[in-house]
Design an enzyme around this catalytic site. Sequence first.
Site, PDB file in Angstrom:
ATOM      1  CB  CYS A  74     -30.805 -42.911 106.503  1.00  0.00           C
ATOM      2  SG  CYS A  74     -32.428 -43.160 107.249  1.00  0.00           S
ATOM      3  CB  CYS A  78     -36.106 -46.989 102.279  1.00  0.00           C
ATOM      4  SG  CYS A  78     -36.747 -46.330 103.839  1.00  0.00           S
ATOM      5  CB  CYS A  81     -33.315 -44.843 100.278  1.00  0.00           C
ATOM      6  SG  CYS A  81     -32.845 -43.146 100.678  1.00  0.00           S
ATOM      7  CB  CYS A 118     -39.137 -29.847  99.994  1.00  0.00           C
ATOM      8  SG  CYS A 118     -39.470 -31.286 101.000  1.00  0.00           S
ATOM      9  CB  CYS A 150     -42.328 -28.883 102.273  1.00  0.00           C
ATOM     10  SG  CYS A 150     -42.749 -30.620 102.471  1.00  0.00           S
ATOM     11  CB  CYS A 210     -46.458 -33.149 101.303  1.00  0.00           C
ATOM     12  SG  CYS A 210     -45.630 -33.719  99.805  1.00  0.00           S
ATOM     13  NE  ARG A 282     -46.187 -30.884  96.235  1.00  0.00           N
ATOM     14  CZ  ARG A 282     -46.397 -29.573  96.087  1.00  0.00           C
ATOM     15  NH1 ARG A 282     -45.813 -28.932  95.111  1.00  0.00           N
ATOM     16  NH2 ARG A 282     -47.177 -28.925  96.929  1.00  0.00           N
TER      17      ARG A 282
HETATM   18  N1  SAM Z   1     -36.041 -39.714 105.755  1.00  0.00           N
HETATM   19  C1  SAM Z   1     -37.251 -39.098 105.347  1.00  0.00           C
HETATM   20  C2  SAM Z   1     -38.325 -40.114 105.142  1.00  0.00           C
HETATM   21  O1  SAM Z   1     -38.042 -41.252 104.815  1.00  0.00           O
HETATM   22  O2  SAM Z   1     -39.506 -39.755 105.240  1.00  0.00           O
HETATM   23  C3  SAM Z   1     -37.051 -38.274 104.093  1.00  0.00           C
HETATM   24  C4  SAM Z   1     -36.667 -39.147 102.948  1.00  0.00           C
HETATM   25  S1  SAM Z   1     -36.615 -38.770 101.288  1.00  0.00           S
HETATM   26  C5  SAM Z   1     -36.114 -37.119 101.089  1.00  0.00           C
HETATM   27  C6  SAM Z   1     -38.331 -38.590 100.910  1.00  0.00           C
HETATM   28  C7  SAM Z   1     -38.822 -39.418  99.775  1.00  0.00           C
HETATM   29  O3  SAM Z   1     -38.000 -39.398  98.632  1.00  0.00           O
HETATM   30  C8  SAM Z   1     -38.987 -40.879 100.048  1.00  0.00           C
HETATM   31  O4  SAM Z   1     -40.107 -41.151 100.844  1.00  0.00           O
HETATM   32  C9  SAM Z   1     -39.200 -41.414  98.646  1.00  0.00           C
HETATM   33  O5  SAM Z   1     -40.560 -41.376  98.292  1.00  0.00           O
HETATM   34  C10 SAM Z   1     -38.415 -40.450  97.782  1.00  0.00           C
HETATM   35  N2  SAM Z   1     -37.239 -41.141  97.239  1.00  0.00           N
HETATM   36  C11 SAM Z   1     -36.092 -41.393  97.896  1.00  0.00           C
HETATM   37  N3  SAM Z   1     -35.244 -42.059  97.094  1.00  0.00           N
HETATM   38  C12 SAM Z   1     -35.866 -42.229  95.910  1.00  0.00           C
HETATM   39  C13 SAM Z   1     -35.510 -42.848  94.658  1.00  0.00           C
HETATM   40  N4  SAM Z   1     -34.328 -43.454  94.511  1.00  0.00           N
HETATM   41  N5  SAM Z   1     -36.389 -42.818  93.651  1.00  0.00           N
HETATM   42  C14 SAM Z   1     -37.586 -42.231  93.802  1.00  0.00           C
HETATM   43  N6  SAM Z   1     -37.991 -41.636  94.950  1.00  0.00           N
HETATM   44  C15 SAM Z   1     -37.142 -41.636  95.992  1.00  0.00           C
HETATM   45 FE1  SF4 Z   2     -33.715 -43.044 105.397  1.00  0.00          FE
HETATM   46 FE2  SF4 Z   2     -33.917 -42.910 102.755  1.00  0.00          FE
HETATM   47 FE3  SF4 Z   2     -35.645 -44.375 104.125  1.00  0.00          FE
HETATM   48 FE4  SF4 Z   2     -35.741 -41.667 104.359  1.00  0.00          FE
HETATM   49  S1  SF4 Z   2     -36.169 -42.863 102.514  1.00  0.00           S
HETATM   50  S2  SF4 Z   2     -35.881 -43.181 106.001  1.00  0.00           S
HETATM   51  S3  SF4 Z   2     -33.563 -41.215 104.113  1.00  0.00           S
HETATM   52  S4  SF4 Z   2     -33.415 -44.747 103.983  1.00  0.00           S
END
Ligand code: SAM
Ligand code: SF4
Length: 358
Positions: A74, A78, A81, A118, A150, A210, A282
Amino acid sequence: MAPTRSGLVTSGDQAADLQQKMSMRYDWMSSEIRAVYDAPLLDLVFRAAGVHRQYHDSTEVQVCKLISIKTGGCPEDCAYCSQSSRYQTEVEASPLMQREEVLEIARRAKAAGVTRVCMGAAWREVRDNRQFDRVLDMVKDVTELGVEVCCTLGMLSDDQAQKLDDAGLYAYNHNLDTSERFYDTIISTRTFADRLNTIASVRKTNVTVCAGGIIGLGETVDDRLSMLQTLSSMNPHPESVPINVLSKVAGTPLAEVAEVPIWDTVKMIATARILMPRTIVRLSAGRAKMSASDQALCFMAGANSIFSSESKVMLTKAVPSPAYDEDKALLGTLGLKIRPPFKEARQDASPMELAATP
Ligand code: SAM
Ligand code: SF4
């Protein structure tokens, strides 16, 4: 009789339901939210448990399965992530999964008791129309299984949100993740306003919203509560609010942040439950590290959904999840049953719609 996204409720006293809807608040002030949160812990849990019982069947917990249909690579930054291409993590990028493979995982999830699936993609936004069309096909396939579907695909335009609606999507996830003030410390490649815009695009459709966030990113309690204030000032409230506890990922900037005490998670859940009574709250990432009694306290505080997985992977292997059989045993021990799909009403179901509920 299980209307999906029409705003109709499937059970309960209609008059009470209407009254509940009328008593929703969208104007919680930060001082009020802080006072809720700062109550002695057991008083806060007691209050939240009362609200929970007024608006939900407290013996039910929804079991969800997250399928990462497009993992890693990606372009976003973030800081939490595992899928950002900016960080060296153990996650390897893979292309969009095949339709049959997704359907097979969803079938097995349903057989294990899952009522919401989801599908997540490591995309900044939906860009590629051909890939988007493939996701729309997956939405149709999985919806036909009779589970709530979802998607979380990053930012959407109005038109894309409408296409997801046309495909029968039940919910769209787009987390705020943190407060507006703290947002650019965590993500620099998009803004808090971008997040709100996508949520607004979804709200124009029949797809339910959500939206939640993560605790443990280095934010203050005020940041956490500010995020809850933003969510609770949405009218209608999001139908679903995931509370994630950071799963620390080696290689990301947040790999070494301090652990979140369980008490903070419980207080966050209880406060969300009190501010947004009808919402499904959740208990999401971070649950794999919690004891059974920690989780029981979260359910007492108003959490009524979990993510579960056959492979013990919630999102990527860096974000683990308990397994289906462990969760079945936990719910059994606690005397909880799985919440059926399509049970929550859309938060903005009009009094007319509610009155017309058979
Ligand atoms: N790319 C999409 C976005 O950013 O909206 C989907 C991303 S991910 C499946 C969705 C959520 O997973 C993120 O917004 C975050 O809240 C959660 N998430 C991702 N990495 C995480 C982590 N290491 N610990 C806790 N929550 C996490
Ligand atoms: Fe990309 Fe992860 Fe950010 Fe979603 S949460 S936009 S997958 S870097």
